[in-house]
Write a protein that holds these residues in place. Structure first.
Motif, PDB file in Angstrom:
ATOM      1  N   ARG A 123       0.810  -1.220   0.000  1.00  0.00           N
ATOM      2  CA  ARG A 123       0.000   0.000   0.000  1.00  0.00           C
ATOM      3  C   ARG A 123       0.846   1.274   0.000  1.00  0.00           C
ATOM      4  O   ARG A 123       0.285   2.370  -0.070  1.00  0.00           O
ATOM      5  CB  ARG A 123      -0.936  -0.017   1.215  1.00  0.00           C
ATOM      6  N   ARG A 124       2.150   1.130   0.066  1.00  0.00           N
ATOM      7  CA  ARG A 124       3.028   2.298  -0.054  1.00  0.00           C
ATOM      8  C   ARG A 124       3.232   2.696  -1.508  1.00  0.00           C
ATOM      9  O   ARG A 124       3.891   3.705  -1.801  1.00  0.00           O
ATOM     10  CB  ARG A 124       4.374   2.023   0.615  1.00  0.00           C
ATOM     11  N   MET A 125       2.669   1.917  -2.417  1.00  0.00           N
ATOM     12  CA  MET A 125       2.714   2.226  -3.841  1.00  0.00           C
ATOM     13  C   MET A 125       1.300   2.355  -4.374  1.00  0.00           C
ATOM     14  O   MET A 125       0.348   1.836  -3.781  1.00  0.00           O
ATOM     15  CB  MET A 125       3.473   1.129  -4.600  1.00  0.00           C
ATOM     16  N   GLY A 126       1.155   3.037  -5.498  1.00  0.00           N
ATOM     17  CA  GLY A 126      -0.178   3.229  -6.062  1.00  0.00           C
ATOM     18  C   GLY A 126      -0.145   3.369  -7.562  1.00  0.00           C
ATOM     19  O   GLY A 126       0.908   3.612  -8.166  1.00  0.00           O
ATOM     20  N   ARG A 127      -1.305   3.219  -8.156  1.00  0.00           N
ATOM     21  CA  ARG A 127      -1.435   3.366  -9.608  1.00  0.00           C
ATOM     22  C   ARG A 127      -1.368   4.836 -10.025  1.00  0.00           C
ATOM     23  O   ARG A 127      -1.139   5.145 -11.179  1.00  0.00           O
ATOM     24  CB  ARG A 127      -2.765   2.763 -10.050  1.00  0.00           C
ATOM     25  N   ALA A 128      -1.629   5.737  -9.092  1.00  0.00           N
ATOM     26  CA  ALA A 128      -1.610   7.170  -9.376  1.00  0.00           C
ATOM     27  C   ALA A 128      -0.877   7.878  -8.242  1.00  0.00           C
ATOM     28  O   ALA A 128      -0.626   7.292  -7.184  1.00  0.00           O
ATOM     29  CB  ALA A 128      -3.036   7.696  -9.506  1.00  0.00           C
ATOM     30  N   TYR A 129      -0.525   9.121  -8.478  1.00  0.00           N
ATOM     31  CA  TYR A 129       0.122   9.894  -7.417  1.00  0.00           C
ATOM     32  C   TYR A 129      -0.503  11.276  -7.225  1.00  0.00           C
ATOM     33  O   TYR A 129      -0.256  11.950  -6.225  1.00  0.00           O
ATOM     34  CB  TYR A 129       1.619  10.040  -7.679  1.00  0.00           C
ATOM     35  N   THR A 130      -1.334  11.720  -8.163  1.00  0.00           N
ATOM     36  CA  THR A 130      -1.831  13.095  -8.107  1.00  0.00           C
ATOM     37  C   THR A 130      -2.827  13.330  -6.976  1.00  0.00           C
ATOM     38  O   THR A 130      -3.178  14.481  -6.696  1.00  0.00           O
ATOM     39  CB  THR A 130      -2.472  13.496  -9.445  1.00  0.00           C
ATOM     40  N   GLU A 171       5.062  18.456 -10.260  1.00  0.00           N
ATOM     41  CA  GLU A 171       6.351  19.071  -9.971  1.00  0.00           C
ATOM     42  C   GLU A 171       7.055  18.352  -8.819  1.00  0.00           C
ATOM     43  O   GLU A 171       8.273  18.132  -8.866  1.00  0.00           O
ATOM     44  CB  GLU A 171       6.147  20.555  -9.620  1.00  0.00           C
ATOM     45  N   GLN A 172       6.292  17.989  -7.784  1.00  0.00           N
ATOM     46  CA  GLN A 172       6.889  17.282  -6.654  1.00  0.00           C
ATOM     47  C   GLN A 172       7.475  15.933  -7.072  1.00  0.00           C
ATOM     48  O   GLN A 172       8.447  15.461  -6.474  1.00  0.00           O
ATOM     49  CB  GLN A 172       5.841  17.080  -5.562  1.00  0.00           C
ATOM     50  N   PHE A 173       6.891  15.325  -8.095  1.00  0.00           N
ATOM     51  CA  PHE A 173       7.387  14.038  -8.574  1.00  0.00           C
ATOM     52  C   PHE A 173       8.410  14.197  -9.695  1.00  0.00           C
ATOM     53  O   PHE A 173       8.876  13.210 -10.253  1.00  0.00           O
ATOM     54  CB  PHE A 173       6.217  13.167  -9.055  1.00  0.00           C
ATOM     55  N   GLY A 174       8.719  15.443 -10.026  1.00  0.00           N
ATOM     56  CA  GLY A 174       9.684  15.681 -11.085  1.00  0.00           C
ATOM     57  C   GLY A 174       9.177  15.263 -12.450  1.00  0.00           C
ATOM     58  O   GLY A 174       9.971  14.878 -13.329  1.00  0.00           O
ATOM     59  N   ARG A 175       7.867  15.327 -12.623  1.00  0.00           N
ATOM     60  CA  ARG A 175       7.240  14.889 -13.879  1.00  0.00           C
ATOM     61  C   ARG A 175       6.608  16.085 -14.586  1.00  0.00           C
ATOM     62  O   ARG A 175       6.079  17.000 -13.940  1.00  0.00           O
ATOM     63  CB  ARG A 175       6.157  13.848 -13.600  1.00  0.00           C
ATOM     64  N   ALA A 176       6.645  16.051 -15.888  1.00  0.00           N
ATOM     65  CA  ALA A 176       5.962  17.078 -16.668  1.00  0.00           C
ATOM     66  C   ALA A 176       4.454  16.863 -16.586  1.00  0.00           C
ATOM     67  O   ALA A 176       3.981  15.734 -16.411  1.00  0.00           O
ATOM     68  CB  ALA A 176       6.417  17.021 -18.127  1.00  0.00           C
ATOM     69  N   ALA A 177       3.709  17.930 -16.685  1.00  0.00           N
ATOM     70  CA  ALA A 177       2.255  17.809 -16.710  1.00  0.00           C
ATOM     71  C   ALA A 177       1.848  17.022 -17.956  1.00  0.00           C
ATOM     72  O   ALA A 177       2.549  17.040 -18.968  1.00  0.00           O
ATOM     73  CB  ALA A 177       1.613  19.190 -16.731  1.00  0.00           C
ATOM     74  N   PRO A 178       0.726  16.293 -17.897  1.00  0.00           N
ATOM     75  CA  PRO A 178       0.282  15.530 -19.067  1.00  0.00           C
ATOM     76  C   PRO A 178       0.143  16.413 -20.302  1.00  0.00           C
ATOM     77  O   PRO A 178      -0.306  17.558 -20.222  1.00  0.00           O
ATOM     78  CB  PRO A 178      -1.084  14.984 -18.622  1.00  0.00           C
ATOM     79  N   GLU A 238       9.564   7.361  -7.856  1.00  0.00           N
ATOM     80  CA  GLU A 238       9.998   6.421  -8.890  1.00  0.00           C
ATOM     81  C   GLU A 238       8.875   5.443  -9.201  1.00  0.00           C
ATOM     82  O   GLU A 238       7.944   5.252  -8.407  1.00  0.00           O
ATOM     83  CB  GLU A 238      11.257   5.677  -8.454  1.00  0.00           C
ATOM     84  N   GLU A 239       8.969   4.822 -10.363  1.00  0.00           N
ATOM     85  CA  GLU A 239       7.912   3.937 -10.837  1.00  0.00           C
ATOM     86  C   GLU A 239       8.466   2.538 -11.061  1.00  0.00           C
ATOM     87  O   GLU A 239       9.587   2.377 -11.542  1.00  0.00           O
ATOM     88  CB  GLU A 239       7.318   4.480 -12.146  1.00  0.00           C
TER      89      GLU A 239
END
Length: 411
Positions: free
Chosen positions: A60-67, A73-80, A320-321
């Motif tokens: 449960r410390r992992m998930g299919r989504a993070y938003t 920005e917190q995940f270092g990812r570009a917006a979709p 990370e994924e």
């Protein structure tokens, strides 16, 4: 973390046509080389072994989504990419993309339609559909098990459950086939555009369907989702749209591909086919091996949401994924024995990860198992001498693994 030979990593190319046709030699080699490795092309940790995949699906410390907890920005990812906004919208409330509490709320409402009792009650209708479709196929002589039987049969079952007009079957198939291409590790822009257009059309269709059910309820699943209430909670229109689409897509794609892949395996192993024909192995038992040995879903991804996650001794940081390689895990000799690579219809081991696990375990698994059992039983009884007409080829894809066609004929 074990080191994976660079040459082996180069062979793990999900866009390579040779790999797409038979990924298992490479997946087996990767699993034996390391339980987890970093894959630079997709910037993911790949998990290969059954024990680690099984645990990761339930962590449960992992998930299919993070938003729901972090910004891009917190995940270092570009917006979709805004060009594919309609595709992302069609996934916004999908069970496959949600985490609690939204996932818990929506799944609890949907799960009522997939209880063992409600699914079992569908058996007579499934048996009638299977017999009718296969009778029509027999009259053709040579037929395509995918397009002539599996697709119309499976779509008819899910449409009957949901209350969707079967006259719209071709639209549903076309949209679904376009949408699933978005789930590959590498998706060309033309396919992204096609998937987005399909999602847009599918959402418009589903909104119209919901309005029709509001005007004329029929007691079937879409109508019940419109009317359902649990402790004062109701589904919004957007939630119903995403739910109906994922049920229609997942409700036939996986079943069709499992039946096609599994029948190819059976006809390629005549001794295993004979075990079904002579009734020494029950179809329901064989279904588990069909899902395990050449399953329709090869990859499932999760994000790390909390500190402290470690897989096979490898720390995985928040943001990370991971990508779990189901095809590697389902042939792991550590779980399935020294003959894990063999196709054995009598194995009857439901411990595979073909239906996922944890909170995202496939809600339609009881329906899929029954559909496959009924199809296999009807096929074996009606066409005990069945042969391949040509060696089939898989679609040019990896994550969603299924045959383009499967030409067969009864002899």
């Amino acid at each position: 973390m074990a080191t994976v030979d660079p040459g082996l990593l180069r062979r793990f190319d999900t866009t390579d046509p040779e790999f797409q046709q038979d990924p298992y030699p490479v997946l087996d080699a990767l699993r034996e080389a390391a339980p987890i490795f970093w894959y630079e092309p997709s910037h993911q940790w790949m998990v290969t072994r059954h024990a680690e995949v099984h645990a990761a699906l339930r962590d449960r410390r992992m998930g299919r989504a993070y938003t729901h907890r972090y910004t891009h920005e917190q995940f270092g990812r570009a917006a979709p990419d805004a060009r594919w906004a309609d595709f992302w919208e069609h996934e916004r409330w999908s069970l496959l993309s949600l985490e609690p509490p939204d996932h818990t709320r929506i799944r609890s409402l949907i799960a009522r339609a997939f209880t063992p009792g409600s699914v079992t009650a569908l058996r007579p209708d499934m048996e009638g559909l299977a017999a009718d479709r296969l009778a029509a196929c027999r009259s053709r002589g040579t037929f395509d098990l995918i397009s002539d039987y599996a697709q119309p049969y499976s779509v008819a079952v899910i449409c009957a459950l949901l209350g969707v007009p079967t006259a719209d079957t071709q639209h549903l198939l076309d949209w679904s086939h376009a949408i699933v291409r978005m789930y590959e590790l590498v998706t060309p822009e033309a396919q992204k555009a096609a998937a987005t257009a399909a999602a847009r059309d599918f959402m418009a269709y589903t909104r119209d369907l919901i309005e029709a059910k509001r005007r004329r309820p029929d007691g079937l699943l879409v109508s019940r989702l419109v009317q359902v209430e649990e402790e004062g909670d109701r589904l919004t229109t957007d939630e119903i749209v995403c739910t109906v689409i994922v049920l229609l897509n997942a409700g036939h794609e996986a079943t069709v591909n499992t039946l096609g892949n599994g029948t190819r395996a059976l006809l390629g192993h005549p001794d295993q086919w004979r075990r079904l024909v002579d009734d020494s192995v029950a179809p329901a038992v064989a279904v588990e091996e069909m899902v395990r040995w050449d399953g329709p879903l090869q990859l499932f991804e999760r994000w790390v949401l909390d500190d402290g996650v470690e897989i096979a001794g490898q720390p995985i940081a928040v943001g990370e994924e991971i990508a779990m390689l189901f095809g590697a895990a389902n042939r792991d000799p550590r779980r399935f024995g020294s003959n894990a690579g063999a196709f054995d219809v009598g194995r009857g081991d439901a411990g595979h990860v073909g239906f996922g696990g944890g909170i995202h375990f496939c809600v339609g698994a009881p329906l899929a198992r029954l559909e496959l059992e009924v199809s296999l039983r009807t096929l074996v009884a009606g066409m005990p001498r069945l042969e391949l007409v040509e060696e089939p080829r898989y679609h040019d894809a990896f994550a969603i693994h299924g045959l383009r066609r499967l030409l067969v004929r009864p002899t």
